[in-house]
Design a protein around this motif. Sequence first.
Motif, short mmCIF file in Angstrom:
data_model
loop_
_atom_site.label_atom_id
_atom_site.label_comp_id
_atom_site.label_asym_id
_atom_site.label_seq_id
_atom_site.Cartn_x
_atom_site.Cartn_y
_atom_site.Cartn_z
N THR A 136 0.84 -1.20 0.00
CA THR A 136 0.00 0.00 0.00
C THR A 136 0.87 1.26 0.00
OG1 THR A 136 -1.78 -1.12 1.17
CG2 THR A 136 -1.79 1.28 1.25
N GLY A 137 1.90 1.27 0.84
CA GLY A 137 2.79 2.43 0.91
C GLY A 137 3.53 2.67 -0.40
N ALA A 138 4.08 1.60 -0.98
CA ALA A 138 4.82 1.75 -2.24
C ALA A 138 3.90 2.20 -3.36
CB ALA A 138 5.49 0.42 -2.62
N ALA B 188 -2.79 0.28 -4.74
CA ALA B 188 -2.85 0.63 -3.31
C ALA B 188 -4.20 0.26 -2.71
CB ALA B 188 -2.57 2.12 -3.13
N HIS B 189 -5.25 0.49 -3.46
CA HIS B 189 -6.60 0.16 -2.99
C HIS B 189 -6.73 -1.35 -2.75
CE1 HIS B 189 -10.95 0.19 -2.62
NE2 HIS B 189 -11.00 -0.74 -3.56
N HIS B 190 -6.29 -2.16 -3.71
CA HIS B 190 -6.36 -3.62 -3.54
C HIS B 190 -5.53 -4.06 -2.34
CE1 HIS B 190 -8.69 -4.67 -7.02
NE2 HIS B 190 -7.83 -4.14 -7.86
N ALA B 191 -4.34 -3.51 -2.19
CA ALA B 191 -3.48 -3.89 -1.07
C ALA B 191 -4.11 -3.51 0.26
CB ALA B 191 -2.10 -3.24 -1.22
N LEU B 192 -4.69 -2.33 0.31
CA LEU B 192 -5.33 -1.88 1.55
C LEU B 192 -6.53 -2.77 1.89
CD1 LEU B 192 -5.17 0.26 3.73
CD2 LEU B 192 -6.65 1.70 2.34
N ARG B 193 -7.32 -3.13 0.88
CA ARG B 193 -8.46 -4.01 1.10
C ARG B 193 -8.02 -5.39 1.56
NH1 ARG B 193 -12.25 -5.05 -3.28
NH2 ARG B 193 -13.23 -6.25 -1.65
N SER B 194 -6.86 -5.83 1.12
CA SER B 194 -6.40 -7.16 1.52
C SER B 194 -6.07 -7.22 3.01
CB SER B 194 -5.18 -7.59 0.70
OG SER B 194 -4.00 -7.01 1.19
N ARG C 76 -7.55 -16.89 2.18
CA ARG C 76 -7.52 -17.13 0.74
C ARG C 76 -7.97 -15.87 -0.03
NH1 ARG C 76 -8.44 -22.08 1.12
NH2 ARG C 76 -10.62 -21.92 1.71
N ASP C 77 -9.05 -15.24 0.43
CA ASP C 77 -9.54 -14.02 -0.21
C ASP C 77 -8.52 -12.89 -0.12
OD1 ASP C 77 -11.91 -15.32 -0.81
OD2 ASP C 77 -13.06 -14.36 0.79
N ARG C 78 -7.88 -12.77 1.04
CA ARG C 78 -6.85 -11.74 1.22
C ARG C 78 -5.68 -12.00 0.28
NH1 ARG C 78 -5.60 -10.73 7.44
NH2 ARG C 78 -4.34 -9.14 6.49
N GLY C 79 -5.32 -13.25 0.10
CA GLY C 79 -4.24 -13.60 -0.83
C GLY C 79 -4.60 -13.21 -2.25
#
Length: 176
Positions: free
Chosen positions: A43-45, A84-90, A139-142
Amino acid sequence: MSSTIYAVAPQRLRALIISQAERRLADQNSFAQAADARAATITGASSALAAASAGLLGVALTGTPNFPLAAGSVVGVVGFATAAHHALRSARCLQFHAAGYPPNAFVEDIDGQKSQALIEAEMMAELDTRLAFNSEVLRDRGDMIDAALKRLWATPFYVGLAIAITWCAGAALPNA
């Protein structure tokens, strides 16, 4: 699985099953913590790259506009912001089950004077449910972090493509 199958198990086996299930829940929580750290890094990167792309867009439109660079910057902002959005949601693990039970979870059992065997059997059935639910969440987070990484790594390609297409389109236009 139903608690009735567990209720007939000997006490030592029930204790073993519960301890193994609790260990497994603790491991799942460790996996979730590692996923959170990975999500924070990505998310940061991605956010930094999106901000840099937005700054580059401002530079591209200052003075004599550089439309190919501006187009690439817009693609960069969208791509990196989406990563970033996908990473934050994960990192969101709503209703993730932790190991252990709070003491008040046993108040009804005490009031109902349930046997230890029945209480342990119900705990084992609940642990089965918790473990299955946590596995699905992990699994969903992955999948979400995979989507973030794919977007993060693909965005520079699309930035270059947008710059090239816009540059070619501009070169094809007669100078006015």
